[in-house]
Design a protein around this motif. Structure first.
Motif, mmCIF file in Angstrom:
data_model
loop_
_atom_site.group_PDB
_atom_site.id
_atom_site.type_symbol
_atom_site.label_atom_id
_atom_site.label_comp_id
_atom_site.label_asym_id
_atom_site.label_seq_id
_atom_site.Cartn_x
_atom_site.Cartn_y
_atom_site.Cartn_z
ATOM 1 N N MET A 266 0.840 -1.177 0.000
ATOM 2 C CA MET A 266 0.000 0.000 0.000
ATOM 3 C C MET A 266 0.886 1.241 0.000
ATOM 4 O O MET A 266 1.754 1.394 0.836
ATOM 5 N N LYS A 267 0.651 2.122 -0.931
ATOM 6 C CA LYS A 267 1.427 3.352 -1.026
ATOM 7 C C LYS A 267 1.034 4.310 0.089
ATOM 8 O O LYS A 267 -0.140 4.448 0.414
ATOM 9 N N SER A 268 2.041 4.971 0.674
ATOM 10 C CA SER A 268 1.802 5.912 1.766
ATOM 11 C C SER A 268 2.662 7.149 1.593
ATOM 12 O O SER A 268 3.682 7.139 0.904
ATOM 13 N N ILE A 269 2.235 8.211 2.266
ATOM 14 C CA ILE A 269 2.965 9.473 2.283
ATOM 15 C C ILE A 269 3.439 9.693 3.710
ATOM 16 O O ILE A 269 2.653 9.602 4.651
ATOM 17 N N ARG A 270 4.737 9.929 3.881
ATOM 18 C CA ARG A 270 5.301 10.119 5.222
ATOM 19 C C ARG A 270 5.391 11.594 5.559
ATOM 20 O O ARG A 270 5.976 12.386 4.814
ATOM 21 N N LEU A 271 4.791 11.959 6.698
ATOM 22 C CA LEU A 271 4.786 13.334 7.191
ATOM 23 C C LEU A 271 5.486 13.380 8.540
ATOM 24 O O LEU A 271 5.403 12.433 9.318
ATOM 25 N N LYS A 272 6.150 14.485 8.821
ATOM 26 C CA LYS A 272 6.846 14.646 10.107
ATOM 27 C C LYS A 272 6.172 15.754 10.904
ATOM 28 O O LYS A 272 6.018 16.871 10.423
ATOM 29 N N TYR A 273 5.749 15.401 12.116
ATOM 30 C CA TYR A 273 5.124 16.355 13.035
ATOM 31 C C TYR A 273 6.092 16.619 14.182
ATOM 32 O O TYR A 273 6.523 15.680 14.845
ATOM 33 N N CYS A 274 6.433 17.872 14.409
ATOM 34 C CA CYS A 274 7.369 18.223 15.473
ATOM 35 C C CYS A 274 6.708 19.150 16.494
ATOM 36 O O CYS A 274 5.927 20.029 16.134
ATOM 37 N N THR A 275 7.052 18.922 17.747
ATOM 38 C CA THR A 275 6.630 19.781 18.850
ATOM 39 C C THR A 275 7.865 20.066 19.693
ATOM 40 O O THR A 275 8.965 19.615 19.373
ATOM 41 N N ASP A 276 7.693 20.767 20.780
ATOM 42 C CA ASP A 276 8.812 21.033 21.687
ATOM 43 C C ASP A 276 9.348 19.740 22.304
ATOM 44 O O ASP A 276 10.479 19.701 22.773
ATOM 45 N N ASN A 277 8.541 18.701 22.313
ATOM 46 C CA ASN A 277 8.925 17.414 22.910
ATOM 47 C C ASN A 277 9.576 16.465 21.914
ATOM 48 O O ASN A 277 9.895 15.340 22.263
ATOM 49 N N GLY A 278 9.738 16.875 20.674
ATOM 50 C CA GLY A 278 10.364 16.023 19.674
ATOM 51 C C GLY A 278 9.489 15.853 18.448
ATOM 52 O O GLY A 278 8.457 16.506 18.303
ATOM 53 N N CYS A 279 9.901 14.949 17.582
ATOM 54 C CA CYS A 279 9.200 14.734 16.320
ATOM 55 C C CYS A 279 8.666 13.312 16.227
ATOM 56 O O CYS A 279 9.277 12.376 16.756
ATOM 57 N N THR A 280 7.541 13.178 15.549
ATOM 58 C CA THR A 280 6.964 11.873 15.252
ATOM 59 C C THR A 280 6.594 11.854 13.770
ATOM 60 O O THR A 280 6.478 12.900 13.132
ATOM 61 N N PHE A 281 6.407 10.663 13.259
ATOM 62 C CA PHE A 281 6.039 10.503 11.862
ATOM 63 C C PHE A 281 4.637 9.939 11.757
ATOM 64 O O PHE A 281 4.221 9.131 12.586
ATOM 65 N N LYS A 282 3.938 10.378 10.731
ATOM 66 C CA LYS A 282 2.602 9.880 10.446
ATOM 67 C C LYS A 282 2.602 9.445 8.986
ATOM 68 O O LYS A 282 3.190 10.115 8.141
ATOM 69 N N PHE A 283 1.972 8.324 8.724
ATOM 70 C CA PHE A 283 1.848 7.846 7.352
ATOM 71 C C PHE A 283 0.398 7.988 6.925
ATOM 72 O O PHE A 283 -0.513 7.558 7.634
ATOM 73 N N VAL A 284 0.192 8.608 5.769
ATOM 74 C CA VAL A 284 -1.136 8.784 5.204
ATOM 75 C C VAL A 284 -1.216 7.909 3.965
ATOM 76 O O VAL A 284 -0.327 7.954 3.104
ATOM 77 N N SER A 285 -2.240 7.119 3.874
ATOM 78 C CA SER A 285 -2.426 6.250 2.716
ATOM 79 C C SER A 285 -2.625 7.075 1.456
ATOM 80 O O SER A 285 -3.394 8.044 1.448
ATOM 81 N N ARG A 286 -1.952 6.714 0.387
ATOM 82 C CA ARG A 286 -2.122 7.410 -0.899
ATOM 83 C C ARG A 286 -3.571 7.319 -1.361
ATOM 84 O O ARG A 286 -4.112 8.262 -1.947
ATOM 85 N N ALA A 287 -4.213 6.210 -1.078
ATOM 86 C CA ALA A 287 -5.604 6.010 -1.494
ATOM 87 C C ALA A 287 -6.548 7.001 -0.812
ATOM 88 O O ALA A 287 -7.633 7.271 -1.331
ATOM 89 N N SER A 288 -6.139 7.564 0.323
ATOM 90 C CA SER A 288 -7.005 8.500 1.039
ATOM 91 C C SER A 288 -6.823 9.946 0.573
ATOM 92 O O SER A 288 -7.554 10.828 1.009
ATOM 93 N N VAL A 289 -5.875 10.192 -0.334
ATOM 94 C CA VAL A 289 -5.607 11.546 -0.831
ATOM 95 C C VAL A 289 -6.451 11.815 -2.073
ATOM 96 O O VAL A 289 -6.372 11.092 -3.065
ATOM 97 N N ARG A 290 -7.267 12.854 -1.989
ATOM 98 C CA ARG A 290 -8.113 13.266 -3.116
ATOM 99 C C ARG A 290 -7.333 14.140 -4.091
ATOM 100 O O ARG A 290 -7.472 14.029 -5.301
ATOM 101 N N GLU A 291 -6.487 15.036 -3.537
ATOM 102 C CA GLU A 291 -5.782 16.002 -4.382
ATOM 103 C C GLU A 291 -4.509 16.483 -3.694
ATOM 104 O O GLU A 291 -4.456 16.588 -2.472
ATOM 105 N N LEU A 292 -3.501 16.783 -4.499
ATOM 106 C CA LEU A 292 -2.262 17.405 -4.030
ATOM 107 C C LEU A 292 -2.133 18.735 -4.745
ATOM 108 O O LEU A 292 -2.211 18.808 -5.970
ATOM 109 N N SER A 293 -1.979 19.808 -3.971
ATOM 110 C CA SER A 293 -1.854 21.147 -4.537
ATOM 111 C C SER A 293 -0.481 21.700 -4.163
ATOM 112 O O SER A 293 -0.070 21.625 -3.009
#
Length: 84
Positions: free
Chosen positions: A1-28
């Motif tokens: 399954m294709k996914s898009i990796r995003l990085k979320y950072c806060t003062d406490n550090g960074c985490t990664f979230k994967f979003v399924s390509r199938a759930s993306v309607r549009e990229l602008s």
């Protein structure tokens, strides 16, 4: 399954979230004064806004098209800062 990796950072550090390509309607994409901004519009109605200096729109478009047409399993957007 294709996914898009995003990085979320806060003062406490960074985490990664994967979003399924199938759930993306549009990229602008847009570029303003060297800053590339992109928005992922999900089929759920959620919007994820990112920005960064990592590359030009042309190179990002080429990477996206290669991801779409290949067997690559994830598209890495960790160099971009998630705005919302």
């Amino acid at each position: 399954m294709k996914s898009i990796r995003l990085k979320y950072c806060t003062d406490n550090g960074c985490t990664f979230k994967f979003v399924s390509r199938a759930s993306v309607r549009e990229l602008s994409l847009r570029e303003d004064k060297g800053v590339v901004s992109l928005n992922l519009f999900l089929k759920t109605g959620e919007e994820i806004a990112l920005s960064g200096y990592a590359e030009s729109i042309d190179s990002l478009n080429k990477r996206w098209l290669r991801f779409e047409d290949s067997d690559e399993i994830f598209f890495d957007l960790a160099e971009f800062e998630v705005k919302k």
